[in-house]
Motif scaffolding. Structure first.
Motif, PDB file in Angstrom:
ATOM      1  N   LEU A  87       0.835  -1.207   0.000  1.00  0.00           N
ATOM      2  CA  LEU A  87       0.000   0.000   0.000  1.00  0.00           C
ATOM      3  C   LEU A  87       0.869   1.256   0.000  1.00  0.00           C
ATOM      4  CD1 LEU A  87      -2.921   1.274   0.473  1.00  0.00           C
ATOM      5  CD2 LEU A  87      -2.222   1.443   2.854  1.00  0.00           C
ATOM      6  N   PHE A  90       2.722   1.704  -3.493  1.00  0.00           N
ATOM      7  CA  PHE A  90       1.924   2.223  -4.604  1.00  0.00           C
ATOM      8  C   PHE A  90       1.374   3.614  -4.311  1.00  0.00           C
ATOM      9  CE2 PHE A  90       1.959  -2.266  -5.846  1.00  0.00           C
ATOM     10  CZ  PHE A  90       2.367  -2.101  -7.151  1.00  0.00           C
ATOM     11  N   SER A  91       1.049   3.863  -3.041  1.00  0.00           N
ATOM     12  CA  SER A  91       0.604   5.215  -2.697  1.00  0.00           C
ATOM     13  C   SER A  91       1.705   6.214  -3.017  1.00  0.00           C
ATOM     14  CB  SER A  91       0.252   5.308  -1.214  1.00  0.00           C
ATOM     15  OG  SER A  91      -0.790   4.424  -0.915  1.00  0.00           O
ATOM     16  N   TYR A  94       1.986   6.580  -6.867  1.00  0.00           N
ATOM     17  CA  TYR A  94       0.918   7.387  -7.467  1.00  0.00           C
ATOM     18  C   TYR A  94       1.039   8.844  -7.064  1.00  0.00           C
ATOM     19  CZ  TYR A  94      -1.218   2.843  -8.489  1.00  0.00           C
ATOM     20  OH  TYR A  94      -1.451   1.583  -8.937  1.00  0.00           O
ATOM     21  N   ASP A 166      -9.543  -0.941  -5.038  1.00  0.00           N
ATOM     22  CA  ASP A 166      -8.233  -0.293  -5.000  1.00  0.00           C
ATOM     23  C   ASP A 166      -8.350   1.170  -5.382  1.00  0.00           C
ATOM     24  OD1 ASP A 166      -6.924  -2.433  -4.122  1.00  0.00           O
ATOM     25  OD2 ASP A 166      -5.822  -2.867  -5.970  1.00  0.00           O
ATOM     26  N   TYR A 170      -6.757   4.052  -3.059  1.00  0.00           N
ATOM     27  CA  TYR A 170      -5.661   4.924  -3.499  1.00  0.00           C
ATOM     28  C   TYR A 170      -6.126   6.362  -3.693  1.00  0.00           C
ATOM     29  CZ  TYR A 170      -2.607   0.957  -3.604  1.00  0.00           C
ATOM     30  OH  TYR A 170      -1.855  -0.111  -3.215  1.00  0.00           O
ATOM     31  N   MET A 173      -5.687   7.651  -0.254  1.00  0.00           N
ATOM     32  CA  MET A 173      -4.271   7.812   0.083  1.00  0.00           C
ATOM     33  C   MET A 173      -3.693   9.037  -0.627  1.00  0.00           C
ATOM     34  SD  MET A 173      -3.527   5.383   2.217  1.00  0.00           S
ATOM     35  CE  MET A 173      -1.749   5.205   2.296  1.00  0.00           C
TER      36      MET A 173
END
Ligand SMILES: Nc1ncnc2c1ncn2[C@@H]1O[C@H](COP(=O)(O)OP(=O)(O)OP(=O)(O)O)[C@@H](O)[C@H]1O
Ligand SMILES: [Mg+2]
Lengths: 296, 377, 357
Positions: A87, A90-91, A94, A166, A170, A173
């Motif tokens: 998590l 990828f947070s 992005y 997801d 996200y 996030m």
């Protein structure tokens, strides 16, 4: 007299930040290590402090049982840790992808606009993050604003399931952590001298080349700072996936939460946190420190 | 360059401070009255009292009340265990109170100082006392059950007329759960309120502390896990009211709050709640005084006020939970009194049970089973 | 034959400001052309248009027969050396120099050889691995030059290349720059607002004022035959006398400027015309006694300044006319004229410059 005052002032300038760090960063950390080495019990507080200054003087009786317990049931902690790192990773990614163009745009606009935009970037901090998450739920729900619009516009007939995916996690996030990424990126990008970019173009570099060979390397300190600022708190995040995600999101933060609140085992909760710091955060900070050393 | 750096740093610090101070202030409500007869600091569940109760109490007694809110027993417990919470009266659920007492976080209540204590329903109070292990731990404020809330039309559409809306199997049977997946199933994120009920569904006693029984319950939950929308305690009220989910394991009061919201919104969703025939666990929220309370006399005054029949009835009519107050019954809305989901029928009562207070080892088993279920492995 | 570089009627507007105003000039291959002018007159803007960073509002640029109108900076056969050098701080000296070569996808051994060659050219052999931040100002300037030269541009633009250097390093580097230019035969345009630098470097100078190119000529012509009062004033020291044309007397014109003066001038003058007479300080001779030369008159010495190789005087003549006089110290015949309080000046009619209007 005067020079004495100056000397005092200088000492203050040096020791005040150190004192601040010591009191608000180091002491809690030390206390957490202390709790992690203590024995849980049903009392106030719910542990028997390993290190104690009491009537009978100073005593230090650490127990390692809490760490042994984590070792014994390592699988219970490993998968949430993997979830959390995924998590956070990828947070961070992005956030970086979204923040970079925004930071670039802000850094390249004129000074007065820059200040307005920075204030706008910081604006979300003025409302509680929980409120913002509920606002997001209001947008993404099957009968939320976005689906209402899509159905009204005839783009879809049945609502699109955006919550508990997801996508919703996200979104939350990014909404929460984006400013922490934008600010350091901005700080490194405003520093970029325009003539350096022109020099690259003059020497035959096209846009992508300029970005790859000049802008990105020169903004690397900002990229690293931003990634750390997002990654480190994101590893401990669990409220956002709990609110916005489906059932599959057991995060390490939640595991620490359950140790603390459900098992009432403050020592084990502290021990997990210490291990997390030791395994994930210390290496990052150390690598960063090494980096700095080698540059200067 | 220097200036914009400075600007940045100031911004970040300002933002940090805002985040920092935002944390706990949002829940605090302060009331003021002219003549002050001392103070009283209360920490209670959110949405758990009629709107004017505090103001009326202040007007009547002159005590200045600070009324703070929490929405989970765990948060309350952590505050109590850390000590020096500053509160004079709190409302933990019985099992949490039992553990808190064991840790020395609460003091005994002197019932002679509460004349209205005689209004209490002895049947309810006795069960709570048994659970806490003391007759002077505090007085039950509200009590309730854990059951299933559902959207009538959506369930009928998917499961037909003979949908088992009297059994845990509506959700716990994987065949049913699969059919309800598309309209949405949610489960409370509260292992001690869910696992014992799954055990009764499986035919084990809900009061069991046998590791094997917990694990069997965990396996049963894992079987329906693929069909769950989420595991969350706070979100399902809104979602079921809006028709975003169609069935949920919920606390009784939450379910009625959702039903009320749906009715109020006139969105066409009809929400109902039932106590499954297999039985369910009861819980009791108890008014109790922390060991280090400073305004003990005012705490007694407040408890006595809350125990008044008319005050208790007003609160029930507002929050839709069953009261521990027997004398209040005549003033309670008949719709509430007659609802089997709130005041269970005599037949249903036979199957209701009270879970024992788990020891640390059992806590750990429960948590592990629950975490494995929610992590999906 | 068309010129190598043709700049025709170029203008640039920033909003209402006309930063470059209808500039035209041509360059031959291998020229070293200086753009000279006061701050803000549009020199940098003109260079930036040549490099392609700014689009001309009007006009036409052609390099070696190719119209530059729609050519990206990256694709122009032009390189620029920035006033600030704009070195890439994260790259070594070698990588800075190699940057343009890598963009051209040359084989790596070729790049290596070329970088070595350039390092030698700018006297930086052995410093290839250093980072720019560890170099002195003069060394950085040479890295910037090498980097700009690497791609063998047809035209090299230098924006105040020497502004950041101290005086001694500057004059050394000026000669080096000329050497390199002659060695390579590249066409240079050098922007400067230092007129001495322009004189030293250039084959030709263009003087700009307020966006306009007011005169283009060799250094000598610019100095000796300025066409406008602005050019005369901007390039070197000069004194002006306001005069009225009286009549032509043989080779010269007789003028009246508080005292009669003979001056050399074109046949377009007519009697009664008001003109400015300009004269360079070193063309004037100061004596203690009258010598009976043409264009001689008595003066009071107001002020003087010692320059080592010579002395500069400020003198006041009849009717308050002010002149600057420079006396080189290789003329012992005027022993200690600086102790004088009064004296005489004279100058040859051939040394005068007449500026109409
Ligand atoms: N991007 C721009 N936008 C608006 N005005 C500009 C811009 N660039 C230059 N100018 C203006 O154009 C005029 C010419 O500027 P330029 O930089 O070409 O002068 P310069 O001759 O190079 O001066 P200096 O010797 O001080 O470097 C100036 O008045 C300047 O303010
Ligand atoms: Mg300039």
């Amino acid at each position: 007299m005067h020079s004495l005052l100056q000397k005092f002032g200088r000492l203050l300038v040096i020791w005040l930040p150190l004192g601040w760090l010591g009191i608000f960063f180091m002491l809690p950390l030390v206390e957490m290590v202390n709790v992690s080495l203590s024995e849980a019990r049903r009392a106030v507080p719910p542990y028997n402090p390993a290190f104690q200054i009491g009537k009978d003087g100073i005593s230090f009786q650490p127990v390692v049982d809490n760490y042994l317990l984590i070792y014994e049931y390592w699988e219970d902690y490993l998968w949430p840790a993997v979830n959390s790192v995924r998590l956070a990773f990828f947070s961070t990614l992005y956030c970086l992808l979204f923040a970079y163009p925004m930071a670039w745009w802000i850094a390249r606009s004129n000074k007065s606009l820059q200040h307005i935009l920075l204030v706008l970037i910081l604006m979300p901090f003025w409302t509680s993050s929980l409120l913002r998450m509920y606002a997001l739920i209001g947008l993404l729900n099957p009968n939320g604003v976005i689906n209402d619009f899509l159905i009204w516009a005839g783009i879809t007939v049945t609502p699109i399931q955006m919550m508990q995916t997801d996508f919703s996690i996200y979104s939350g996030m990014i909404l929460t952590y984006l400013p922490l990424m934008i600010l350091p990126l901005y700080a490194s990008l405003v520093r970029l001298d325009n003539s350096v970019l022109e020099a690259a173009a003059d020497l035959g570099a096209k846009n992508w080349d300029i970005f790859r060979t000049i802008i990105l390397p020169l903004s690397m300190p900002g990229v690293i700072a931003g990634c750390l600022l997002v990654f480190i708190p994101a590893v401990g995040e669990f409220v956002i996936p709990a609110l916005l995600g489906g059932p599959e999101q057991l995060m390490l933060g939640k595991v620490i939460w359950t140790e603390f609140f459900r098992n009432r085992d403050w020592p084990v909760a502290a021990a997990i946190a210490i291990i997390l710091i030791a395994i994930i955060i210390l290496p990052i900070v150390y690598a960063r420190y090494q980096d700095k050393e080698s540059i200067s | 360059m220097e200036r914009s750096n400075l600007f940045l740093i100031t911004g970040v610090i300002a933002a940090g401070l805002v985040v920092f101070f935002n944390f706990d202030t949002s829940n605090t409500q302060k009331s003021q009255v002219a003549e002050i007869e001392g103070e009283l600091n209360i920490y209670n569940w959110s949405d758990y009292i009629a709107e004017d109760t505090i103001a009326n109490f202040e007007a009547e007694t002159g005590v200045r009340v600070t009324y703070d809110l929490y929405d989970s027993n765990e948060v309350l417990e952590a505050k109590m265990l850390a000590g020096s919470s500053g509160y004079d009266l709190v409302v933990p659920t019985a099992d949490f109170l039992a553990r808190g007492r064991e840790a020395g976080a609460y003091q005994d209540m002197d019932l002679s100082k509460i004349p209205n204590a005689s209004n209490q329903d002895p049947e309810i109070q006795d069960q709570a006392n048994k659970m806490v292990g003391s007759a002077s731990a505090g007085l039950v404020y509200m009590w309730g059950s854990t059951g299933i809330a559902y959207n009538e039309a959506m369930i009928a559409e998917r499961l037909g007329d003979d949908a088992p809306t009297d059994s845990w199997s509506l959700i716990l049977n994987p065949e049913n759960a699969a059919k309800l997946e598309d309209c949405g199933i949610a489960i409370l994120d509260a292992p001690t309120d869910v696992l014992p009920n799954v055990m009764t569904y499986l035919g084990y006693p809900g009061t069991s502390t046998d590791k094997a029984h917990f694990e069997a319950a965990g396996d049963a939950l894992s079987a329906i896990r693929p069909y769950l929308r989420y595991i969350n305690s706070s979100q399902s009220i809104n979602d079921i009211a809006n028709g975003d989910i169609c069935a949920a394991i919920m606390w009784s009061g939450d379910a009625f709050q959702a039903a009320y919201r749906a009715e109020d919104a006139e969105n066409g969703h009809v929400i109902d709640y039932y106590i499954p025939d297999e039985g369910t666990n009861l819980w009791f929220d108890v008014m109790a005084i922390p060991a280090d309370a400073k305004n003990i006399d005012n705490a007694y005054k407040f408890v006595d006020y809350m125990m008044r029949a008319d005050v208790a009835a007003e609160n029930v009519n507002y929050v839709w939970y069953a009261s521990g107050n027997k004398a209040a019954k005549p003033d309670i809305d008949p719709d509430i009194l007659s609802h089997p989901g709130i005041y269970p029928t005599e037949k249903a009562k036979e199957k209701l049970f009270v879970t024992p207070v788990y020891d640390a080892k059992t806590d750990r088993i429960v948590t592990r089973v629950w975490n494995r279920f929610s992590a999906g492995n | 034959m068309t010129p190598f570089i043709r700049i025709q009627n170029i203008s640039k507007k920033f909003g209402k400001l006309l930063a470059v105003d209808d500039v035209s000039f041509n360059l031959e291959r291998g020229e070293l052309f200086s753009l000279l002018g006061p701050s803000g007159c549009g020199k940098t803007t003109l260079l930036r248009m040549l490099a392609g960073f700014e689009k001309p509002s009007e006009g036409y640029i052609e390099i070696d027969g190719q119209n530059m109108a729609n050519v990206d900076p990256a694709d122009r056969p032009v390189n620029i050396m920035f006033q600030s050098y704009a070195l890439f701080p994260h790259m070594s000296v070698s990588n800075n120099i190699a940057y343009g070569l890598k963009r051209a996808s040359l084989p790596s051994d070729e790049i290596k050889a070329r970088v070595e060659e350039l390092l030698r050219l700018v006297h930086l052999s052995g410093m290839g691995a250093r980072k720019p931040s560890t170099l002195s100002g003069g060394q950085r300037q040479r890295v910037a030059l090498a980097r700009a030269l690497a791609r063998r541009p047809k035209l090299l633009l230098l924006d105040e290349p020497l502004a950041a250097l101290d005086k001694k390093l500057r004059s050394e580097t000026q000669f080096e720059l000329v050497n390199i230019q002659e060695q390579l035969g590249t066409t240079f345009i050098v922007v400067t607002h230092d007129q001495e630098e322009a004189m030293t470097l250039s084959t030709r100078i263009g003087v700009m004022d307020n966006g306009k190119l007011v005169q283009t000529a060799t250094p000598n012509e610019i100095y000796e035959k300025p066409e406008t009062r602005f050019v005369a004033d901007f390039v070197g020291d000069i004194s002006f006398l306001e005069a009225t044309v009286i009549e032509r007397t043989g080779k010269y014109w007789l003028m009246e400027a508080a005292t009669p003066i003979y001056a050399i001038g074109s046949s377009t003058l007519t009697s009664g015309m008001k003109v400015s007479l300009a004269i360079r300080p070193e063309k004037i001779t100061l004596t203690s006694q009258s010598t009976g030369h043409l264009n001689e008159f008595p003066v009071e010495i107001e002020d003087w300044a010692f320059y080592g190789a010579g002395t500069q005087y400020k003198v006041i003549g009849p009717d308050g006319i002010k002149l600057k006089v420079y006396q080189s110290h290789n003329q012992p015949s005027h022993a200690n004229p600086r102790h004088l309080e009064t004296g005489f000046v004279h100058f040859s009619p051939d040394a005068t410059i007449i500026l109409e209007g």
